[in-house]
Design an enzyme around this catalytic site. Structure first.
Site, PDB file in Angstrom:
ATOM      1  N   SER A  12     -27.845 -12.236 -14.835  1.00 55.60           N
ATOM      2  CA  SER A  12     -28.675 -11.093 -15.221  1.00 55.60           C
ATOM      3  C   SER A  12     -28.934 -10.233 -14.004  1.00 55.60           C
ATOM      4  CB  SER A  12     -30.015 -11.566 -15.797  1.00 55.60           C
ATOM      5  OG  SER A  12     -30.917 -10.465 -15.798  1.00 55.60           O
ATOM      6  N   HIS A  37     -24.897  -9.681 -17.628  1.00 57.67           N
ATOM      7  CA  HIS A  37     -26.009  -9.510 -18.571  1.00 57.67           C
ATOM      8  C   HIS A  37     -26.946  -8.407 -18.085  1.00 57.67           C
ATOM      9  CE1 HIS A  37     -28.743 -11.158 -21.701  1.00 57.67           C
ATOM     10  NE2 HIS A  37     -29.726 -10.939 -20.844  1.00 57.67           N
ATOM     11  N   ASP A  39     -30.410  -6.396 -18.877  1.00 59.01           N
ATOM     12  CA  ASP A  39     -31.679  -6.507 -19.594  1.00 59.01           C
ATOM     13  C   ASP A  39     -32.342  -5.149 -19.739  1.00 59.01           C
ATOM     14  OD1 ASP A  39     -32.102  -9.313 -20.218  1.00 59.01           O
ATOM     15  OD2 ASP A  39     -32.049  -9.628 -18.055  1.00 59.01           O
ATOM     16  N   MET A  41     -35.394  -2.991 -21.124  1.00 57.17           N
ATOM     17  CA  MET A  41     -36.798  -3.177 -21.500  1.00 57.17           C
ATOM     18  C   MET A  41     -37.488  -1.820 -21.627  1.00 57.17           C
ATOM     19  SD  MET A  41     -37.783  -6.321 -19.018  1.00 57.17           S
ATOM     20  CE  MET A  41     -36.735  -7.783 -18.862  1.00 57.17           C
ATOM     21  N   HIS A  70     -28.687  -6.729 -23.460  1.00 59.95           N
ATOM     22  CA  HIS A  70     -29.795  -7.355 -24.191  1.00 59.95           C
ATOM     23  C   HIS A  70     -30.921  -6.333 -24.345  1.00 59.95           C
ATOM     24  CE1 HIS A  70     -33.133 -10.707 -23.903  1.00 59.95           C
ATOM     25  NE2 HIS A  70     -33.126 -10.125 -25.088  1.00 59.95           N
ATOM     26  N   MET A  72     -34.388  -5.248 -25.318  1.00 61.80           N
ATOM     27  CA  MET A  72     -35.760  -5.681 -25.614  1.00 61.80           C
ATOM     28  C   MET A  72     -36.578  -4.424 -25.858  1.00 61.80           C
ATOM     29  SD  MET A  72     -35.862  -8.644 -22.732  1.00 61.80           S
ATOM     30  CE  MET A  72     -34.435  -7.946 -21.890  1.00 61.80           C
ATOM     31  N   MET A 141     -34.175 -17.238 -26.891  1.00 57.33           N
ATOM     32  CA  MET A 141     -34.931 -17.013 -25.646  1.00 57.33           C
ATOM     33  C   MET A 141     -35.580 -18.327 -25.207  1.00 57.33           C
ATOM     34  SD  MET A 141     -34.510 -13.841 -24.756  1.00 57.33           S
ATOM     35  CE  MET A 141     -35.578 -13.988 -23.305  1.00 57.33           C
ATOM     36  N   GLY A 148     -37.937 -11.776 -15.095  1.00 53.92           N
ATOM     37  CA  GLY A 148     -37.140 -12.868 -14.558  1.00 53.92           C
ATOM     38  C   GLY A 148     -38.054 -13.883 -13.887  1.00 53.92           C
ATOM     39  N   GLY A 149     -37.489 -15.025 -13.558  1.00 47.42           N
ATOM     40  CA  GLY A 149     -38.210 -16.009 -12.753  1.00 47.42           C
ATOM     41  C   GLY A 149     -39.301 -16.788 -13.460  1.00 47.42           C
ATOM     42  N   ASP A 177     -31.427 -17.678 -22.529  1.00 52.03           N
ATOM     43  CA  ASP A 177     -31.845 -16.689 -21.532  1.00 52.03           C
ATOM     44  C   ASP A 177     -33.270 -16.996 -21.099  1.00 52.03           C
ATOM     45  OD1 ASP A 177     -32.248 -14.421 -20.025  1.00 52.03           O
ATOM     46  OD2 ASP A 177     -31.999 -12.999 -21.674  1.00 52.03           O
ATOM     47  N   GLY A 179     -35.103 -18.980 -17.335  1.00 51.96           N
ATOM     48  CA  GLY A 179     -35.343 -20.265 -16.685  1.00 51.96           C
ATOM     49  C   GLY A 179     -34.128 -21.173 -16.633  1.00 51.96           C
ATOM     50  N   SER A 200     -32.522 -15.354 -11.575  1.00 50.09           N
ATOM     51  CA  SER A 200     -32.940 -15.821 -10.245  1.00 50.09           C
ATOM     52  C   SER A 200     -32.064 -16.952  -9.722  1.00 50.09           C
ATOM     53  CB  SER A 200     -34.416 -16.208 -10.242  1.00 50.09           C
ATOM     54  OG  SER A 200     -34.822 -16.717 -11.474  1.00 50.09           O
TER      55      SER A 200
HETATM   56  C1  DX5 Z   1     -36.084 -12.026 -19.551  1.00 59.46           C
HETATM   57  C2  DX5 Z   1     -34.656 -11.532 -19.417  1.00 59.46           C
HETATM   58  C3  DX5 Z   1     -33.773 -12.476 -18.681  1.00 59.46           C
HETATM   59  C4  DX5 Z   1     -34.158 -12.708 -17.249  1.00 59.46           C
HETATM   60  C5  DX5 Z   1     -33.707 -14.088 -16.880  1.00 59.46           C
HETATM   61  O1  DX5 Z   1     -36.812 -11.124 -20.284  1.00 59.46           O
HETATM   62  O2  DX5 Z   1     -34.111 -11.346 -20.721  1.00 59.46           O
HETATM   63  O3  DX5 Z   1     -32.403 -12.120 -18.795  1.00 59.46           O
HETATM   64  O4  DX5 Z   1     -33.618 -11.791 -16.370  1.00 59.46           O
HETATM   65  O5  DX5 Z   1     -34.173 -14.360 -15.605  1.00 59.46           O
HETATM   66  P1  DX5 Z   1     -34.300 -15.826 -15.019  1.00 59.46           P
HETATM   67  O6  DX5 Z   1     -32.929 -16.454 -15.093  1.00 59.46           O
HETATM   68  O7  DX5 Z   1     -34.757 -15.583 -13.631  1.00 59.46           O
HETATM   69  O8  DX5 Z   1     -35.295 -16.579 -15.867  1.00 59.46           O
HETATM   70 ZN    ZN Z   2     -31.846 -11.096 -21.089  1.00 55.58          ZN
END
Ligand code: DX5
Ligand code: ZN
Length: 232
Positions: A12, A37, A39, A41, A70, A72, A141, A148-149, A177, A179, A200
């Site tokens: 990502s 990937h 993201d 938002m 993706h 969101m 999810m 992230g993270g 997706d 953690g 991450s």
């Molecule tokens: C969360 C995103 C993920 C995120 C994953 O809303 O959809 O794609 O970047 O990040 P990590 O791998 O750090 O959890």
């Molecule tokens: Zn994502």
């Protein structure tokens, strides 16, 4: 070509250097990423803001593998064509983003992309049942979307396994997706996921000047997932 059920690692770029996306994408692909990937938002469906269609269009020429977008965002339907025109290969929309997810998935396919359906942790995977006929992928999810993270939500493993059983031998990917790292990758792979998004855990410790770290991170996640499948 037969359906590819092998483990695919999708970094990502939410965890990349935001001033250097072109080189970051090239670096993770050179180091073994299967998909990239992206993201998206909107500060409404999730409490964070990222990439509009012009940004995604600017990423396109750098992505030589698969651009996995993706969304969101809510509403989502008015933006599908713009993200398809920006060059998304896969467009994933959330079940929770509107009242007509079946129509949304049809619209994604009509726009020429593969259709993904994302489910928040609070949504039972059984809700995807009537939608599987218009899905090329279901994204379960493993965190609440937005950042992230975050910490992996282990109770989603049971949901992934239930979805795996629902899908049977249909050609539909299961993506996870949030953690995902070398400790959680084996669990999701064993539960039935084949596409693993990691932000991450891929970008940690590396940079475009130290891309070997990306490669090591990707290989460690992939090996952990594949070893769990081999042992099962
Ligand atoms: C969360 C995103 C993920 C995120 C994953 O809303 O959809 O794609 O970047 O990040 P990590 O791998 O750090 O959890
Ligand atoms: Zn994502």
């Amino acid at each position: 070509m037969s359906f590819d059920r092998s483990i695919k690692i999708a970094p990502s770029i939410l965890s990349a250097d935001f001033a250097d996306f072109g080189r970051e994408i090239a670096a993770v692909e050179a180091e073994g990423a299967d998909w990239v990937h992206v993201d998206v938002m909107d500060g409404h469906f999730v409490p964070n803001l990222t990439f509009g269609p012009p940004a995604v269009k600017a990423f396109r020429p750098h992505v030589k593998t698969v651009m996995d977008v993706h969304l969101m965002i809510a509403p989502v339907d008015p933006y599908i064509e713009a993200y398809a025109e920006a060059g998304a290969d896969i467009i994933t929309a959330h079940l929770e983003a509107g009242p007509h997810p079946h129509r949304t998935l049809q619209a994604i396919r009509a726009a020429g992309a593969k259709a993904g359906l994302a489910l928040n942790p609070g949504t039972p995977v059984e809700a995807a049942g009537p939608l599987l006929e218009v899905c090329d992928m279901v994204l379960v999810m493993t965190v609440n979307p937005g950042f992230g993270g975050q910490k992996f939500i282990a109770s989603q493993l049971d949901q992934i396994a239930r979805l795996r059983a629902m899908i049977g031998d249909r050609p539909i990917h299961i993506q996870v997706d949030g953690g995902i790292d070398p400790s959680t990758a084996p669990l999701v792979a064993q539960a039935g996921a084949d596409s693993l998004v990691a932000g991450s855990a891929v970008f940690r410790g590396g940079s475009v000047d130290k891309p070997g770290v990306y490669g090591e991170n990707i290989r460690t996640i992939r090996n952990a997932a594949e070893a769990a499948l081999a042992a099962a």
